[in-house]
Scaffold this motif. Structure first.
Motif, PDB file in Angstrom:
ATOM      1  N   PRO A  31       0.898 -10.691   7.728  1.00 60.05           N
ATOM      2  CA  PRO A  31       1.794  -9.864   8.527  1.00 60.05           C
ATOM      3  C   PRO A  31       1.961  -8.476   7.894  1.00 60.05           C
ATOM      4  O   PRO A  31       2.087  -8.358   6.676  1.00 60.05           O
ATOM      5  CB  PRO A  31       3.114 -10.643   8.502  1.00 60.05           C
ATOM      6  N   VAL A  32       1.951  -7.441   8.717  1.00 62.18           N
ATOM      7  CA  VAL A  32       2.042  -6.067   8.235  1.00 62.18           C
ATOM      8  C   VAL A  32       3.405  -5.489   8.597  1.00 62.18           C
ATOM      9  O   VAL A  32       3.886  -5.639   9.725  1.00 62.18           O
ATOM     10  CB  VAL A  32       0.928  -5.186   8.845  1.00 62.18           C
ATOM     11  N   ARG A  33       4.030  -4.851   7.626  1.00 66.33           N
ATOM     12  CA  ARG A  33       5.289  -4.147   7.840  1.00 66.33           C
ATOM     13  C   ARG A  33       5.062  -2.666   7.549  1.00 66.33           C
ATOM     14  O   ARG A  33       4.547  -2.307   6.486  1.00 66.33           O
ATOM     15  CB  ARG A  33       6.389  -4.700   6.924  1.00 66.33           C
ATOM     16  N   LEU A  34       5.425  -1.807   8.504  1.00 63.64           N
ATOM     17  CA  LEU A  34       5.239  -0.368   8.329  1.00 63.64           C
ATOM     18  C   LEU A  34       6.448   0.247   7.639  1.00 63.64           C
ATOM     19  O   LEU A  34       7.589  -0.097   7.930  1.00 63.64           O
ATOM     20  CB  LEU A  34       5.032   0.313   9.678  1.00 63.64           C
ATOM     21  N   CYS A  35       6.174   1.170   6.736  1.00 64.61           N
ATOM     22  CA  CYS A  35       7.228   1.951   6.079  1.00 64.61           C
ATOM     23  C   CYS A  35       7.105   3.387   6.572  1.00 64.61           C
ATOM     24  O   CYS A  35       6.100   4.054   6.314  1.00 64.61           O
ATOM     25  CB  CYS A  35       7.070   1.885   4.564  1.00 64.61           C
ATOM     26  N   LYS A  65      -4.376 -13.325  -0.617  1.00 63.40           N
ATOM     27  CA  LYS A  65      -3.616 -14.077   0.387  1.00 63.40           C
ATOM     28  C   LYS A  65      -2.114 -13.764   0.314  1.00 63.40           C
ATOM     29  O   LYS A  65      -1.281 -14.669   0.142  1.00 63.40           O
ATOM     30  CB  LYS A  65      -3.831 -15.581   0.200  1.00 63.40           C
ATOM     31  N   PRO A  66      -1.719 -12.508   0.464  1.00 59.03           N
ATOM     32  CA  PRO A  66      -0.289 -12.179   0.396  1.00 59.03           C
ATOM     33  C   PRO A  66       0.455 -12.720   1.613  1.00 59.03           C
ATOM     34  O   PRO A  66      -0.144 -12.994   2.658  1.00 59.03           O
ATOM     35  CB  PRO A  66      -0.285 -10.643   0.391  1.00 59.03           C
ATOM     36  N   ASP A  67       1.755 -12.875   1.458  1.00 62.94           N
ATOM     37  CA  ASP A  67       2.597 -13.307   2.575  1.00 62.94           C
ATOM     38  C   ASP A  67       2.965 -12.133   3.477  1.00 62.94           C
ATOM     39  O   ASP A  67       3.383 -12.336   4.616  1.00 62.94           O
ATOM     40  CB  ASP A  67       3.879 -13.955   2.039  1.00 62.94           C
ATOM     41  N   ALA A  68       2.818 -10.910   2.949  1.00 61.39           N
ATOM     42  CA  ALA A  68       3.116  -9.713   3.734  1.00 61.39           C
ATOM     43  C   ALA A  68       2.436  -8.519   3.083  1.00 61.39           C
ATOM     44  O   ALA A  68       2.207  -8.496   1.870  1.00 61.39           O
ATOM     45  CB  ALA A  68       4.619  -9.465   3.828  1.00 61.39           C
ATOM     46  N   ILE A  69       2.108  -7.514   3.895  1.00 66.41           N
ATOM     47  CA  ILE A  69       1.520  -6.271   3.408  1.00 66.41           C
ATOM     48  C   ILE A  69       2.373  -5.118   3.923  1.00 66.41           C
ATOM     49  O   ILE A  69       2.626  -5.019   5.131  1.00 66.41           O
ATOM     50  CB  ILE A  69       0.068  -6.091   3.903  1.00 66.41           C
ATOM     51  N   TYR A  70       2.832  -4.275   3.018  1.00 63.25           N
ATOM     52  CA  TYR A  70       3.617  -3.097   3.400  1.00 63.25           C
ATOM     53  C   TYR A  70       2.707  -1.877   3.440  1.00 63.25           C
ATOM     54  O   TYR A  70       2.033  -1.551   2.457  1.00 63.25           O
ATOM     55  CB  TYR A  70       4.778  -2.895   2.427  1.00 63.25           C
ATOM     56  N   LEU A  71       2.702  -1.219   4.583  1.00 61.42           N
ATOM     57  CA  LEU A  71       1.762  -0.148   4.878  1.00 61.42           C
ATOM     58  C   LEU A  71       2.517   1.116   5.286  1.00 61.42           C
ATOM     59  O   LEU A  71       3.471   1.043   6.057  1.00 61.42           O
ATOM     60  CB  LEU A  71       0.848  -0.595   6.031  1.00 61.42           C
ATOM     61  N   PRO A  72       2.109   2.306   4.789  1.00 66.98           N
ATOM     62  CA  PRO A  72       2.759   3.530   5.254  1.00 66.98           C
ATOM     63  C   PRO A  72       2.424   3.799   6.715  1.00 66.98           C
ATOM     64  O   PRO A  72       1.297   3.552   7.165  1.00 66.98           O
ATOM     65  CB  PRO A  72       2.190   4.622   4.335  1.00 66.98           C
ATOM     66  N   ILE A 127       0.844  -1.187   0.000  1.00 67.59           N
ATOM     67  CA  ILE A 127       0.000   0.000   0.000  1.00 67.59           C
ATOM     68  C   ILE A 127       0.883   1.242   0.000  1.00 67.59           C
ATOM     69  O   ILE A 127       0.457   2.331  -0.372  1.00 67.59           O
ATOM     70  CB  ILE A 127      -0.946  -0.037   1.224  1.00 67.59           C
ATOM     71  N   ASP A 128       2.135   1.067   0.395  1.00 61.74           N
ATOM     72  CA  ASP A 128       3.095   2.172   0.438  1.00 61.74           C
ATOM     73  C   ASP A 128       3.962   2.169  -0.818  1.00 61.74           C
ATOM     74  O   ASP A 128       4.569   1.151  -1.168  1.00 61.74           O
ATOM     75  CB  ASP A 128       3.986   2.041   1.680  1.00 61.74           C
ATOM     76  N   TRP A 129       4.062   3.314  -1.497  1.00 66.00           N
ATOM     77  CA  TRP A 129       4.818   3.397  -2.746  1.00 66.00           C
ATOM     78  C   TRP A 129       6.318   3.269  -2.531  1.00 66.00           C
ATOM     79  O   TRP A 129       7.012   2.631  -3.322  1.00 66.00           O
ATOM     80  CB  TRP A 129       4.507   4.710  -3.450  1.00 66.00           C
ATOM     81  N   ALA A 130       6.850   3.885  -1.489  1.00 61.64           N
ATOM     82  CA  ALA A 130       8.289   3.779  -1.229  1.00 61.64           C
ATOM     83  C   ALA A 130       8.674   2.336  -0.939  1.00 61.64           C
ATOM     84  O   ALA A 130       9.742   1.864  -1.342  1.00 61.64           O
ATOM     85  CB  ALA A 130       8.693   4.682  -0.059  1.00 61.64           C
TER      86      ALA A 130
END
Length: 274
Positions: A96-100, A74-81, A19-22
């Motif tokens: 699992p969510v990873r914040l950027c 069903k992604p293995d990870a979601i990148y979120l701003p 979800i985060d462009w960077a």
């Protein structure tokens, strides 16, 4: 709650959503093409230096991504701003969510981009492009302090040509500017993303400053065409003296790749600029 691990870390082709462009730019830099990216058309327009990514799915708005679609993917990870972390509990039910936190968190976005890239490599130790991050670091080191010292405005043109967005500390362009040894001509308050909207007439208050227009592709081309007959714009000292520089397409909300490309352009431009 303890963060869930990313199961795809050892997979040949991790299945991630961004979800985060960077974050998406960083993933692509290390050889991981996200399965899905929010506002894909906007991403492609802002990151024209990246591959076409024809197989990537559009997740909808960065503000309100399509949760049903994410659940089906069903992604293995979601990148979120980090600025939209309020949606983290919902997304964590999917993957699992990873914040950027490169943007909107203050500090130095280039340093945050470096840290984030390191974190991504830790999540995906088998990524094929691990050496790309080291190369970006080396390129950044090579242009540190390389430009001839001078004051510079960093501007994004708006549809109303009486106003511009000016970028300063806390923005990726502002971070690149100071990294190469230039001084930002805008020293007044900005928002949490490092920019603010100002009237064009405020550029008259720093007559010795050069101007860099942050190129946003077709949008910038259209805005520039509207300035030809703008008396106020033509009265700006930098315009009259030919000290206006239009950058290559630059992603103001990018990561380490965008920062490095822009820093190198700044160093080259202002090393030779009069």
């Amino acid at each position: 709650m303890q963060a869930r691990s990313i199961k795809a870390a050892s997979f040949p082709k991790p299945h991630v959503a961004s979800i985060d462009w960077a974050a998406a730019e960083t993933l692509i830099a290390i050889g991981i093409e996200p399965a899905a990216i929010a506002d894909l058309s906007g991403f492609r327009a802002s990151f024209s230096h990246l591959p076409a990514m024809n197989d990537v799915i559009d997740l909808g708005s960065t503000w309100e991504p399509n949760l049903e679609l994410l659940d089906r993917l069903k992604p293995d990870a979601i990148y979120l701003p980090s600025w939209s972390a309020i949606s983290r509990p919902q997304l964590a039910k999917i993957a699992p969510v990873r914040l950027c936190d490169i943007h909107g968190s203050g500090g130095d976005p280039i340093e945050r981009a470096r840290i984030f890239a390191t974190d991504v490599l830790r999540d995906f130790p088998d990524a094929p492009g691990q050496g790309n991050i080291q190369q970006l670091e080396q390129r950044l080191t090579g242009v540190a302090g390389a430009a001839k010292s001078r004051r510079v405005f960093l501007l994004n043109l708006r549809s109303n040509n009486r106003f511009v967005n000016v970028y300063a500390a806390g923005s990726l362009p502002g971070s690149a500017l100071t990294h190469v040894g230039l001084e930002n001509a805008w020293q007044r308050p900005v928002n949490g993303f490092g920019f603010t909207s100002i009237g064009v007439e405020k550029l008259l208050q720093t007559p010795e400053a050069s101007v860099v227009i942050l190129n946003q592709n077709d949008r910038t081309t259209e805005m520039l065409s509207r300035l030809d007959d703008n008396i106020l714009w033509r009265s700006i000292p930098a315009v009259r003296s030919g000290k206006v520089h239009i950058s290559p397409p630059v992603s103001v909300f990018g990561g380490l790749v965008s920062a490095t490309n822009f820093a190198e352009w700044l160093a080259t431009t202002f090393d030779r600029a009069a």
